[in-house]
Design an enzyme around this catalytic site. Structure first.
Site, mmCIF file in Angstrom:
data_model
loop_
_atom_site.group_PDB
_atom_site.id
_atom_site.type_symbol
_atom_site.label_atom_id
_atom_site.label_comp_id
_atom_site.label_asym_id
_atom_site.label_seq_id
_atom_site.Cartn_x
_atom_site.Cartn_y
_atom_site.Cartn_z
ATOM 1 N N ASN A 10 0.867 -1.178 0.000
ATOM 2 C CA ASN A 10 0.000 0.000 0.000
ATOM 3 C C ASN A 10 0.905 1.230 0.000
ATOM 4 O O ASN A 10 1.535 1.527 1.005
ATOM 5 C CB ASN A 10 -0.886 -0.046 1.263
ATOM 6 C CG ASN A 10 -1.617 1.256 1.514
ATOM 7 O OD1 ASN A 10 -1.728 2.106 0.630
ATOM 8 N ND2 ASN A 10 -2.128 1.425 2.732
ATOM 9 N N LYS A 12 0.135 4.243 -0.102
ATOM 10 C CA LYS A 12 -0.478 5.406 0.561
ATOM 11 C C LYS A 12 -0.348 6.665 -0.309
ATOM 12 O O LYS A 12 -0.429 6.575 -1.527
ATOM 13 C CB LYS A 12 0.139 5.614 1.946
ATOM 14 C CG LYS A 12 0.090 4.343 2.795
ATOM 15 C CD LYS A 12 0.258 4.627 4.245
ATOM 16 C CE LYS A 12 0.424 3.332 4.995
ATOM 17 N NZ LYS A 12 0.175 3.452 6.399
ATOM 18 N N HIS A 95 -9.396 0.634 5.205
ATOM 19 C CA HIS A 95 -8.080 0.830 5.822
ATOM 20 C C HIS A 95 -8.250 1.701 7.067
ATOM 21 O O HIS A 95 -9.109 2.591 7.095
ATOM 22 C CB HIS A 95 -7.133 1.493 4.817
ATOM 23 C CG HIS A 95 -5.718 1.530 5.317
ATOM 24 N ND1 HIS A 95 -5.267 2.491 6.184
ATOM 25 C CD2 HIS A 95 -4.668 0.696 5.092
ATOM 26 C CE1 HIS A 95 -3.992 2.248 6.469
ATOM 27 N NE2 HIS A 95 -3.605 1.173 5.817
ATOM 28 N N GLU A 97 -6.719 4.151 8.153
ATOM 29 C CA GLU A 97 -6.650 5.607 7.924
ATOM 30 C C GLU A 97 -7.975 6.118 7.356
ATOM 31 O O GLU A 97 -8.389 7.241 7.637
ATOM 32 C CB GLU A 97 -5.455 5.931 7.009
ATOM 33 C CG GLU A 97 -4.141 5.761 7.778
ATOM 34 C CD GLU A 97 -2.968 5.256 6.957
ATOM 35 O OE1 GLU A 97 -2.995 5.364 5.721
ATOM 36 O OE2 GLU A 97 -2.021 4.722 7.566
ATOM 37 N N GLU A 167 -5.168 -5.477 10.608
ATOM 38 C CA GLU A 167 -4.193 -4.413 10.799
ATOM 39 C C GLU A 167 -4.479 -3.689 12.107
ATOM 40 O O GLU A 167 -5.306 -2.759 12.140
ATOM 41 C CB GLU A 167 -4.273 -3.413 9.647
ATOM 42 C CG GLU A 167 -3.979 -4.010 8.295
ATOM 43 C CD GLU A 167 -3.403 -2.972 7.347
ATOM 44 O OE1 GLU A 167 -2.304 -3.198 6.848
ATOM 45 O OE2 GLU A 167 -4.041 -1.926 7.151
ATOM 46 N N GLY A 173 2.382 1.962 10.824
ATOM 47 C CA GLY A 173 3.277 3.109 10.664
ATOM 48 C C GLY A 173 3.966 3.525 11.946
ATOM 49 O O GLY A 173 4.555 4.593 12.021
ATOM 50 N N SER A 213 3.560 -2.468 10.380
ATOM 51 C CA SER A 213 5.013 -2.457 10.532
ATOM 52 C C SER A 213 5.663 -3.796 10.164
ATOM 53 O O SER A 213 6.573 -4.258 10.846
ATOM 54 C CB SER A 213 5.388 -2.015 11.952
ATOM 55 O OG SER A 213 4.898 -0.705 12.197
HETATM 56 C C1 PEP Z 1 -0.694 -0.130 5.994
HETATM 57 O O1 PEP Z 1 -0.691 1.007 5.557
HETATM 58 O O2 PEP Z 1 -1.602 -0.889 5.661
HETATM 59 C C2 PEP Z 1 0.382 -0.540 6.905
HETATM 60 C C3 PEP Z 1 0.316 -1.716 7.454
HETATM 61 O O3 PEP Z 1 1.402 0.355 7.103
HETATM 62 P P1 PEP Z 1 2.854 0.041 7.772
HETATM 63 O O4 PEP Z 1 3.361 -1.219 7.141
HETATM 64 O O5 PEP Z 1 3.680 1.223 7.435
HETATM 65 O O6 PEP Z 1 2.630 -0.128 9.242
#
Ligand code: PEP
Length: 250
Positions: A10, A12, A95, A97, A167, A173, A213
């Site tokens: 992703n 972003k 997601h 976000e 997630e 992040g 992460s």
């Molecule tokens: C994501 O944006 O779905 C995500 C898991 O981000 P990160 O790997 O940076 O934690």
């Protein structure tokens, strides 16, 4: 039942078109012959640039969101018809976000899920608890609600185009990763939720990615868990040096 691994990136709201083209080309080279299923989800304005680069390769083309309506007077939104026209195959929905920053609720996400499936897309439905919810012992309940509400009205026959990504919001992040054991517990729970809704066979087939992460250093341990079938990768998907080792883990 053996499920195949599915590793998705992703991107972003990162990259310009030249940067996206460079990354996509490097990923095509780096993942050629790779043994798992792969996806990149660039930002909307980058999709047309990335589409011809990944076309015909083992990397699917994804989008990070779509509007809940097919088309119409929805300023600033992007429609499933427009995504289809660009060759997008998969849409990430719900997601964290989108849920927490842009306040998308389960009803809106469910509308998008049904619309995306109706238009033939594969989708990745993201679920996950916040830190407060985890500390209150509500991680399972939150993921259950998001799964049940997100899939409301989805026919069993469409489930093969649904992927779930667990997630935990506190791990996205932040550099904090759920332990493989903690993640696997939630994945197993979500799989049970799918079994209750659609039966054991459907639950066994469901691909449940972990996101939060994921890095080259922790990918293999996470993927070794019985219920973890891949990864949705944010930050580490922006560089070939980190995404390729994750995608080629093991
Ligand atoms: C994501 O944006 O779905 C995500 C898991 O981000 P990160 O790997 O940076 O934690």
């Amino acid at each position: 039942m053996s499920r195949s691994y599915y590793i998705a990136g992703n991107w972003k709201m990162y990259k310009t078109r030249p940067e996206a083209a460079d990354l996509a080309k490097a990923l095509v080279a780096g993942l050629r012959g790779g043994k798992h299923k792969y996806l990149v989800a660039p930002g909307f304005t980058l999709i047309e640039t990335v589409a011809p680069i990944v076309k015909g390769t083992n990397i699917r083309l994804g989008a990070q969101n779509c509007a809940a309506e097919e088309q119409g007077a929805h300023t600033g939104e992007v429609s499933v018809l427009q995504l289809k026209d660009l060759g997008v195959e998969t849409i990430i929905l719900g997601h964290s976000e989108r849920r927490h920053v842009y306040k998308e609720d389960d009803a809106l996400i469910n509308k998008k899920v049904k619309l995306a499936l109706q238009h033939g897309f594969e989708l990745i439905l993201c679920v996950g608890e916040t830190l407060d919810e985890r500390e209150a012992g509500r991680a399972e309940a939150v993921c259950e609600t998001q799964t049940v509400e997100g899939l409301k009205g989805v026919a069993a026959g469409d489930l093969n185009r649904v992927v779930i990504a667990y997630e935990p919001v506190w791990a996205i992040g932040t550099g904090k990763t759920a332990t493989p054991e903690d993640a696997d517990t939630i994945h197993a729970y979500v799989r049970q939720v799918i079994a209750k809704l659609y039966g054991q066979g459907a639950a066994e087939k469901m691909i449940i990615q972990y996101g939060g992460s994921v890095k080259p250093e922790n990918a293999a341990q996470l993927m070794a868990k019985e219920n973890i079938d891949g990864a949705l990768v944010g930050g580490a998907s922006l560089k070939t040096e980190t995404f390729v080792p994750i995608a080629q883990f093991g």
